[in-house]
Design an enzyme around this catalytic site. Structure first.
Site, PDB file in Angstrom:
ATOM      1  N   THR A 210       0.813  -1.209   0.000  1.00 46.07           N
ATOM      2  CA  THR A 210       0.000   0.000   0.000  1.00 46.07           C
ATOM      3  C   THR A 210       0.846   1.259   0.000  1.00 46.07           C
ATOM      4  O   THR A 210       1.969   1.271   0.527  1.00 46.07           O
ATOM      5  CB  THR A 210      -0.915   0.019   1.240  1.00 46.07           C
TER       6      THR A 210
ATOM      7  N   TYR B 143      -1.654   0.293   9.966  1.00 44.00           N
ATOM      8  CA  TYR B 143      -1.915  -0.387   8.692  1.00 44.00           C
ATOM      9  C   TYR B 143      -0.696  -0.281   7.790  1.00 44.00           C
ATOM     10  O   TYR B 143      -0.154  -1.288   7.305  1.00 44.00           O
ATOM     11  CB  TYR B 143      -3.152   0.211   8.033  1.00 44.00           C
TER      12      TYR B 143
END
Length: 332
Positions: free
Chosen positions: A118, A142
């Protein structure tokens, strides 16, 4: 013989689209999913193995049964707000689960590995086109968990010969142009699906989190890439590994940034529906601007996104949203 590819998270948004693309390309996608956030109805393109990635015995059983030649690892928790509130869950569920999967794949001799990373690994770097060489400085658990898995893959490559392609996604949007797959989350946290819920009347208003960012209209700017273009890159990454090429990291985005308000206005025009908006406070962990530089994927993989205009992403998402009718919960 048909090559098997183990797809973790194959019952989820991106994973289900990738399973369709794999089947069309002549592979057999084997979905491995716990259905914690995925949907049984999305598993349409190959066999399904239900299980938890932290269960090594279950993984060993699946690797022995199907003998996959590659792994595509999509399964992960991915909500920034939750990651800020409960970072421990992200370290347990993302990192520990990925370690178990990587160890099981290595033990089974399945050494081609494609990982869904990501742009959240970069943190908040405003005004900078982010590419594979940009410094990583995640601002939430995250992004930090995904960076840790990237490091893990490098270490297993050095120690055990694991070959990996890592894709750092920007904001994935849209849906299968044939409306066979869509984007469903419970709860829904992604911008375009929430916009469509408001447009359909299923949600009364859309909350814009912050309008005081250092951007032209005060709302966050994101780079959106169509899910079909994204899965095309994964097939190219698989071919890269099959050709014996080494470990590589690629950014995947359209190279264009759109603000939250721009996306809302475009959706109003394309759906011809009112989309009421309320403004809320900023969310912790949100960067002001994230835009991709994807030149490496184009130059080395031959990847060219063809559906990543905002119009195509919203139109395809709206068609799938209007056509697919999945139940609110999975069967036990």
């Amino acid at each position: 013989m048909t090559k098997n590819v183990l797809v973790t998270g194959g019952a989820g948004y991106i994973g289900s689209h990738c399973c369709k693309a794999l089947q069309l390309a002549g592979y057999r996608p084997v979905t491995f999913d716990s259905l914690t956030t995925g949907w049984a109805q999305a598993v349409r393109y190959g066999p399904f193995e239900r299980g938890d990635l932290r269960d090594r015995a279950r993984l060993d059983e699946v690797f022995a049964r199907w003998r996959p030649e590659a792994v595509m690892h999509f399964a992960a928790l991915s909500q920034v707000g939750e990651a800020m509130r409960d970072p421990g869950r992200y370290w347990r569920d993302n990192v520990n689960a990925s370690l178990t999967l990587i160890e099981a794949a290595t033990a089974a001799g399945c050494l081609d590995f494609i990982f869904s990373s990501t742009c959240a690994t970069y943190g908040d770097q405003d005004g900078v086109l982010l590419d594979e060489d940009s410094p990583q400085s995640p601002i939430n658990a995250y992004g930090a968990s995904k960076r840790a898995i990237e490091d893990m893959l490098r270490d297993f490559g050095n120690a055990h010969g694991l070959r990996s392609v890592i894709f750092r996604y920007f904001n994935v949007a849209g849906a299968d142009p044939e409306a066979e797959c869509g984007e469903f989350h419970d709860p829904e946290t992604h911008l375009i699906p929430i916009i469509l819920e408001v447009a359909s009347g299923e949600r009364p208003t859309l909350t814009v989190f912050g309008e005081d960012y250092p951007t032209p209209d005060g709302t966050c700017i994101r780079d959106f890439v169509h899910v079909s273009d994204l899965v095309d890159a994964h097939l190219l990454g698989l071919k890269w590994l099959e050709a014996g090429r080494g470990n590589r990291i690629f950014c995947l985005g359209s190279g264009q940034g759109f603000s939250v308000r721009e996306v809302i206005e475009r959706a109003r025009r394309l759906t011809n529906r009112p989309i009421p908006v309320v403004v809320g406070p900023r969310r912790r962990g949100d960067a002001a601007k994230l835009v991709s530089g994807s030149a490496r994927a184009t130059a080395e993989l031959g990847w060219t996104p063809t559906r990543s205009s905002l119009e195509a992403m919203i139109t395809d998402a709206w068609r799938a949203y209007s056509s697919l009718d999945w139940p609110a919960a999975n069967p036990d």
